[in-house]
Design a protein around this motif. Structure first.
Motif, PDB file in Angstrom:
ATOM      1  N   ASP A 145       1.015  -1.108   0.135  1.00  0.00           N
ATOM      2  CA  ASP A 145      -0.227   0.028  -0.051  1.00  0.00           C
ATOM      3  C   ASP A 145       0.876   1.234  -0.057  1.00  0.00           C
ATOM      4  N   LEU A 146       1.483   1.629  -1.167  1.00  0.00           N
ATOM      5  CA  LEU A 146       2.175   2.588  -1.314  1.00  0.00           C
ATOM      6  C   LEU A 146       1.765   3.970  -1.171  1.00  0.00           C
ATOM      7  N   ALA A 147       0.282   4.092  -1.081  1.00  0.00           N
ATOM      8  CA  ALA A 147      -0.323   5.375  -0.869  1.00  0.00           C
ATOM      9  C   ALA A 147      -0.232   5.854   0.705  1.00  0.00           C
ATOM     10  N   ARG A 148      -0.031   4.821   1.498  1.00  0.00           N
ATOM     11  CA  ARG A 148       0.017   5.028   2.962  1.00  0.00           C
ATOM     12  C   ARG A 148       1.536   4.612   3.369  1.00  0.00           C
ATOM     13  N   GLY A 149       2.409   4.070   2.431  1.00  0.00           N
ATOM     14  CA  GLY A 149       3.620   3.879   2.632  1.00  0.00           C
ATOM     15  C   GLY A 149       4.047   2.595   3.625  1.00  0.00           C
ATOM     16  N   GLN A 150       2.988   1.503   3.339  1.00  0.00           N
ATOM     17  CA  GLN A 150       3.165   0.388   4.029  1.00  0.00           C
ATOM     18  C   GLN A 150       3.190  -0.970   3.007  1.00  0.00           C
ATOM     19  N   TYR A 151       3.724  -1.732   3.565  1.00  0.00           N
ATOM     20  CA  TYR A 151       3.543  -3.213   2.897  1.00  0.00           C
ATOM     21  C   TYR A 151       3.701  -4.374   3.869  1.00  0.00           C
ATOM     22  N   PRO A 154      17.528  19.706  -1.141  1.00  0.00           N
ATOM     23  CA  PRO A 154      16.919  19.679  -2.558  1.00  0.00           C
ATOM     24  C   PRO A 154      16.545  18.413  -2.875  1.00  0.00           C
ATOM     25  N   VAL A 155      17.168  17.410  -2.343  1.00  0.00           N
ATOM     26  CA  VAL A 155      17.026  15.867  -3.199  1.00  0.00           C
ATOM     27  C   VAL A 155      15.827  15.396  -2.525  1.00  0.00           C
ATOM     28  N   ARG A 156      15.113  14.628  -3.785  1.00  0.00           N
ATOM     29  CA  ARG A 156      13.871  13.825  -3.295  1.00  0.00           C
ATOM     30  C   ARG A 156      14.230  12.481  -3.735  1.00  0.00           C
ATOM     31  N   VAL A 157      13.536  11.496  -2.753  1.00  0.00           N
ATOM     32  CA  VAL A 157      14.039  10.132  -2.509  1.00  0.00           C
ATOM     33  C   VAL A 157      12.583   9.572  -2.508  1.00  0.00           C
ATOM     34  N   ALA A 158      12.157   8.519  -3.342  1.00  0.00           N
ATOM     35  CA  ALA A 158      10.939   7.759  -3.224  1.00  0.00           C
ATOM     36  C   ALA A 158      11.281   6.311  -3.816  1.00  0.00           C
ATOM     37  N   LEU A 159      10.427   5.472  -3.100  1.00  0.00           N
ATOM     38  CA  LEU A 159      10.409   4.198  -3.400  1.00  0.00           C
ATOM     39  C   LEU A 159       9.236   3.827  -4.645  1.00  0.00           C
ATOM     40  N   VAL A 160       9.756   3.064  -5.730  1.00  0.00           N
ATOM     41  CA  VAL A 160       8.681   2.888  -6.943  1.00  0.00           C
ATOM     42  C   VAL A 160       8.548   1.386  -6.786  1.00  0.00           C
ATOM     43  N   LEU A 161       7.278   1.070  -7.118  1.00  0.00           N
ATOM     44  CA  LEU A 161       6.939  -0.223  -7.344  1.00  0.00           C
ATOM     45  C   LEU A 161       5.490  -0.195  -8.140  1.00  0.00           C
ATOM     46  N   GLY A 162       5.696  -0.600  -9.527  1.00  0.00           N
ATOM     47  CA  GLY A 162       4.429  -0.899 -10.332  1.00  0.00           C
ATOM     48  C   GLY A 162       3.701   0.415 -10.593  1.00  0.00           C
ATOM     49  N   GLY A 163       4.549   1.513 -10.942  1.00  0.00           N
ATOM     50  CA  GLY A 163       4.040   2.651 -11.400  1.00  0.00           C
ATOM     51  C   GLY A 163       3.417   3.591 -10.123  1.00  0.00           C
ATOM     52  N   LYS A 164       3.654   3.108  -8.942  1.00  0.00           N
ATOM     53  CA  LYS A 164       3.188   3.872  -7.734  1.00  0.00           C
ATOM     54  C   LYS A 164       4.488   4.187  -7.261  1.00  0.00           C
ATOM     55  N   SER A 165       4.428   5.470  -6.210  1.00  0.00           N
ATOM     56  CA  SER A 165       5.663   5.585  -5.217  1.00  0.00           C
ATOM     57  C   SER A 165       5.251   6.099  -3.993  1.00  0.00           C
ATOM     58  N   TRP A 166       6.256   5.998  -3.016  1.00  0.00           N
ATOM     59  CA  TRP A 166       6.082   6.564  -1.725  1.00  0.00           C
ATOM     60  C   TRP A 166       7.358   7.449  -1.534  1.00  0.00           C
ATOM     61  N   VAL A 167       6.979   8.818  -1.100  1.00  0.00           N
ATOM     62  CA  VAL A 167       8.098   9.659  -1.147  1.00  0.00           C
ATOM     63  C   VAL A 167       8.638   9.432   0.361  1.00  0.00           C
ATOM     64  N   LEU A 168       9.985   9.373   0.535  1.00  0.00           N
ATOM     65  CA  LEU A 168      10.468   9.171   1.982  1.00  0.00           C
ATOM     66  C   LEU A 168      11.245  10.371   2.193  1.00  0.00           C
ATOM     67  N   GLN A 169      11.564  11.313   0.940  1.00  0.00           N
ATOM     68  CA  GLN A 169      11.994  12.542   1.373  1.00  0.00           C
ATOM     69  C   GLN A 169      11.627  13.701   0.292  1.00  0.00           C
ATOM     70  N   PRO A 170      10.731  14.785   0.548  1.00  0.00           N
ATOM     71  CA  PRO A 170       9.883  15.488  -0.597  1.00  0.00           C
ATOM     72  C   PRO A 170      11.194  16.192  -1.409  1.00  0.00           C
ATOM     73  N   PHE A 192      11.482  -2.878  -4.621  1.00  0.00           N
ATOM     74  CA  PHE A 192      11.266  -1.500  -4.812  1.00  0.00           C
ATOM     75  C   PHE A 192      12.440  -0.936  -5.541  1.00  0.00           C
ATOM     76  N   THR A 193      12.200   0.066  -6.151  1.00  0.00           N
ATOM     77  CA  THR A 193      13.051   0.831  -6.951  1.00  0.00           C
ATOM     78  C   THR A 193      13.360   2.210  -6.276  1.00  0.00           C
ATOM     79  N   VAL A 194      14.693   2.603  -5.887  1.00  0.00           N
ATOM     80  CA  VAL A 194      14.927   3.557  -5.073  1.00  0.00           C
ATOM     81  C   VAL A 194      15.251   4.699  -6.216  1.00  0.00           C
ATOM     82  N   ARG A 195      14.240   5.717  -6.248  1.00  0.00           N
ATOM     83  CA  ARG A 195      14.345   6.814  -7.081  1.00  0.00           C
ATOM     84  C   ARG A 195      14.977   7.970  -6.371  1.00  0.00           C
TER      85      ARG A 195
END
Length: 495
Positions: free
Chosen positions: A125-131, A164-180, A203-206
């Motif tokens: 559930d990447l909308a809530r940042g949980q799995y 200024p750096v943005r960090v997100a976890l991406v899976l299947g076209g959805k993402s959870w932002v760890l750092q905006p 997960f892909t770290v973007r």
């Protein structure tokens, strides 16, 4: 004929701007490269830290699967519940006993885990940042609900949380932002994508970063532009000094040649004028001597007449020395002539007189010089003639307003003769002066010596040419120098 080509006035400003642009581009690229290196280093550290956290989750589940409880215990007293206090990212730990059943989502993951013999991702559930991670085991299987945001090891995090750096976890076209990071798009974008080093958590770290214009090294850019401008200004000043020195040397050379030619003219004039009276003095004196030595008796009357003539001729010689007014044509100098391009001579003289032309605001026009045939002339004498004619024209133009000051130089060829005209838009020659323009010591200019045009005519005649003057129909004076067309090179010789 020495070359007088030099860089135009706009060349150094253009060179300064180009140097500033090239240096600025290099500084910007170097700054971006340094930012890219730092960004790549931070992105690798972020990936390594998150991969370590994922590996820790796998290890925790594997440990639970191995440590199967020996007897049934209350759910709150189960050892796996202690994980909630040890790991803040663990939200919930579930255990399925041998006689219990999972929800459908977890049951499928358990079967996949049993086949793969490792934890398996379930119910992301990447909308809530949980799995959830499921680990199949015997007799019990375990599931662990994880908060991705709480799994970030901030103590070891290489990035500023408000940076200024943005960090997100991406899976299947959805993402959870760890750092905006920064939301502005910026001018340049830096990005790095890499999958976590865990098969159970694919997960892909973007990591992305937008570089703003305000982050560029403006201080260094300003210093570089100032240095480029100073360098261009220094080079321009050096060129002006060098050109001024060259003009001074050329003008000095022309002046020396002119003085030597004038001296030669004066010497030739003196020799010519003194030759006749001295010859007459010698003849009259010898005649008087013979009359006085006559054996039959001296003829005093005739001797007296001969001596009187000697006195008259001696006085004439004295007048020549006193006045120095007669100049004669110098010896033929055709042996020193060579093919000369009129455009090169005119360009050289324009270069020498460019400061005076610019200060007077004179507009120059060149007509037909590029297509004019070469002439057979002495290069130094031809340059002196053109210099004198143009200098006279510039002096005449001081008598008219600056907006009307024009200097027109034209060339044309007809048959075996080539004509070069020098015309100004000044007041022209005064009435009655045309017949005496080329007489030695005649001048229409206050303070002039009256030798310039006479010398030019003599030099032109010495090269087989002529010099003519007239008042142009549209106003101003025009002098036309006509010279022989250049002779063809002999067979077997280079042109």
């Amino acid at each position: 004929m020495p070359s007088h080509r030099t860089a135009p006035r706009w060349a150094w400003p253009v060179a300064g701007v180009s140097l500033a642009a090239i240096g600025s581009a290099w500084l910007v690229q170097a700054d971006l490269a340094a930012r890219r290196d730092a960004f790549d280093t931070d992105a690798r550290i972020v990936h390594r830290l998150l991969s370590q956290q994922a590996a820790q989750h796998d290890a925790v589940l594997a440990t639970l699967s191995l440590l199967q409880p020996g007897a049934a215990v209350a759910p709150s007293a189960a050892p796996e519940q202690r994980l909630l206090a040890l790991y803040p990212q663990v939200l919930k730990v579930l255990r399925r006993g041998a006689d219990e059943a999972w929800p459908a989502a977890l049951a499928g993951a358990e079967a996949e885990s049993a086949a793969a013999r490792r934890p398996v991702l379930a119910d992301p559930d990447l909308a809530r940042g949980q799995y959830t991670l499921v680990q199949a085991g015997v007799p019990s299987s375990y599931a662990m609900r994880i908060d991705a945001g709480a799994a970030v090891p901030w103590a070891d995090w290489p990035l500023a949380r408000e940076g200024p750096v943005r960090v997100a976890l991406v899976l299947g076209g959805k993402s959870w932002v760890l750092q905006p990071g920064r939301s502005d798009p910026g001018i340049w974008q830096l990005a790095a994508d890499k999958r976590l080093a865990s098969d159970s958590q694919p997960f892909t770290v973007r990591v992305t970063r937008a570089v703003q214009a305000g982050e560029l090294p403006w201080g260094r850019l300003l210093l570089w532009c100032i240095a480029a401008a100073a360098t261009a200004a220094a080079l321009a000043a050096w060129q002006r000094q060098r050109d001024a020195a060259r003009r001074a040397e050329e003008l000095l050379r022309l002046g020396q040649v002119g003085r030597l030619n004038a001296l030669g003219e004066l010497a030739a004039g003196m020799a010519h004028e003194l030759n006749q009276p001295l010859t007459a003095v010698l003849a009259s004196t010898q005649a008087a001597q013979r009359l006085l030595d006559d054996p039959e008796g001296p003829d005093l009357a005739t001797a007296r007449q001969a001596l009187t003539q000697s006195v008259q001729q001696a006085r004439r010689a004295a007048d020549v020395v006193a006045r120095l007014r007669r100049l004669v044509q110098p010896a033929d100098s055709s042996a020193a002539t060579a093919p000369v391009r009129l455009r090169d001579v005119v360009d050289g003289v324009l270069y020498l007189l460019s400061p005076q032309i610019g200060s007077q605001g004179v507009q120059t026009e060149l007509l037909g010089l590029d297509d004019a045939p070469e002439v057979q002339a002495d290069p130094v004498a031809l340059e002196q003639i053109v210099h004198n004619l143009m200098l006279n024209a510039l002096q005449a133009l001081t008598a008219v307003p600056p907006g009307r000051r024009r200097l027109i130089l034209g060339a044309s060829g007809a048959g075996e003769r080539v004509a070069l005209s020098v015309r100004d838009t000044g007041p022209g020659f005064p009435p009655g002066a045309m017949e005496r323009l080329f007489e030695p010591f005649f001048t229409t200019r206050e303070g002039g010596l009256g030798l310039g045009l006479s010398l030019c005519e003599s030099l032109a005649a010495g090269m087989g040419g002529t010099l003519a003057a007239r008042n142009h129909a549209e106003g101003g004076a025009e002098l036309t120098l006509t010279l022989p067309r250049a002779r063809a090179a002999p067979p077997g010789h280079a042109a």
